[in-house]
Design an enzyme around this catalytic site. Structure first.
Site, PDB file in Angstrom:
ATOM      1  N   ASP A  22      16.137  10.940  62.852  1.00 49.44           N
ATOM      2  CA  ASP A  22      17.286  10.072  62.568  1.00 49.44           C
ATOM      3  C   ASP A  22      18.404  10.424  63.554  1.00 49.44           C
ATOM      4  OD1 ASP A  22      17.901   8.508  59.561  1.00 49.44           O
ATOM      5  OD2 ASP A  22      19.476   8.601  61.092  1.00 49.44           O
ATOM      6  N   ASN A  23      19.242   9.447  63.891  1.00 49.88           N
ATOM      7  CA  ASN A  23      20.409   9.780  64.721  1.00 49.88           C
ATOM      8  C   ASN A  23      21.690   9.775  63.886  1.00 49.88           C
ATOM      9  OD1 ASN A  23      20.905   7.090  64.303  1.00 49.88           O
ATOM     10  ND2 ASN A  23      21.391   6.606  66.429  1.00 49.88           N
ATOM     11  N   TYR A  62      20.931  -8.368  63.712  1.00 45.98           N
ATOM     12  CA  TYR A  62      19.918  -7.756  62.839  1.00 45.98           C
ATOM     13  C   TYR A  62      18.667  -8.636  62.770  1.00 45.98           C
ATOM     14  CZ  TYR A  62      18.000  -5.577  58.582  1.00 45.98           C
ATOM     15  OH  TYR A  62      17.201  -4.932  57.654  1.00 45.98           O
TER      16      TYR A  62
END
Ligand code: UDP
Length: 315
Positions: free
Chosen positions: A37-38, A150
């Site tokens: 994850d970032n 998105y």
């Protein structure tokens, strides 16, 4: 359908709401899990209960850059901002993770001949003209509207995954996820369930956009994750809806929040956001027939199960 045993799996977006629950489910199946994850929208709070779990490792990295954490036999690609407020704030990042990020995750799966499952979305259907939505529906998406960062990122991901499936014969799949809620939903992500629960618990007015006549179908997180794991085991390459087909107007959803929290606050009406889908409800015939999957937790019960979590987030 022969169930595969996974030894070591990779989960991108592991610190997110769904990613973290998925890690729990995969660990419970006996797999070792590498979570990446970032922290753009995820939180290490969602993984802190795994601190002493020897089969879990966490790598902080942005999957938009190529990466490799060793051999895995399955990749779950769950990295992306997902609430409308987050993806509109992080528009370019959302487009990048749905394009570069997905390609990089696919390359890992290709390298190790691993299976691949992508978290796609009901947003692929846009503001749907077919109701309820089956997987065969191509959607009604505005390619340049505020949600396009998105919607089109997720649609690009789907096209890319189908290309890797067709051209490289990879074992890929994708789940079209409908509105999901439960513990670990970010309390401030602007989504309807988190907003209404937090507002009620803070004794603030509930905000309804438009007249609240628009509909959504809310799935409790444990139902969703069970469906996702079953789908990954099935090897089905084409998109599969996983969601709860019980459809609610947003106004009725707000009334249910008031009942579950036991508070009495007014409802205030705010302007309807641009391109907000008017209706959304999954047709889950495919998941029922293919996986024998069925959601079990109705909205009121799921909100009850989430109450303690949201209470813990009230300052
Ligand atoms: N919504 C609302 N009040 C809020 C937040 C959202 O009425 O405080 C509405 C929103 O306009 C949409 C629905 O609830 O019609 C679901 O919004 P959400 O942001 O949860 O996700 P979406 O399903 O739109 O991706």
């Amino acid at each position: 359908m022969s169930k595969q045993v996974w030894e070591r799996v990779l989960v991108t977006g592991a610190a997110g709401f769904l990613g973290s629950h998925l890690c729990d489910a995969l660990l419970a199946e006996g797999a070792s899990v590498v979570g990446v994850d970032n922290l753009a929208t995820g939180s290490l709070d969602n993984l802190k209960h795994l601190a002493s779990e020897s089969r879990f490792t966490y790598e902080q990295a942005d999957i938009c850059r190529p990466f490799d954490y060793g051999e895995v036999d399955y990749v779950f690609n769950f990295a992306s901002p997902a609430s409308p407020e987050d993806y509109m704030r992080l528009g370019p990042e959302t487009l990048r993770v749905g394009s570069d990020g997905t390609v990089n995750a696919l390359e890992v799966a290709k390298r190790y001949d691993a299976g691949f499952l992508h978290a796609s979305t009901s947003e692929c259907y846009g503001d749907p003209l077919q109701h309820p939505q089956t997987e065969a529906y191509w959607g009604n998406v505005n390619p340049i509207g505020p949600r396009s960062v998105y919607d089109e990122a997720k649609r690009f991901s789907e096209a890319t995954i189908m290309a890797y499936h067709r051209y490289y014969r990879m074992r890929t799949g994708m789940v079209r996820i409908f509105n999901t809620y439960g513990p670990r939903l970010q309390p401030n992500d602007g989504r309807v369930i988190s907003n209404l629960m937090m507002q009620a618990l803070r004794r603030e007015p509930l905000t309804i956009y438009g007249e609240g006549k628009q509909t959504r179908s809310f799935c409790y997180v444990s139902d969703l994750v069970r469906g996702i794991v079953a789908l990954a085991h099935s090897g089905e390459p084409l998109p599969t809806n996983i969601g709860n087909p019980q459809e609610w107007t947003i106004l009725d959803c707000a009334k249910t929040v008031l009942k579950v929290t036991g508070v009495d606050v007014p409802i205030t009406f705010k302007p309807m956001p641009e391109d907000d889908p008017k209706q959304r409800r999954p047709d889950i015939t495919k998941a029922r027939e293919l996986l024998g999957w069925e959601p079990q937790v109705p909205l009121r019960e799921g909100l009850q199960k989430s109450l303690e979590y949201f209470q813990s987030k009230v300052q």
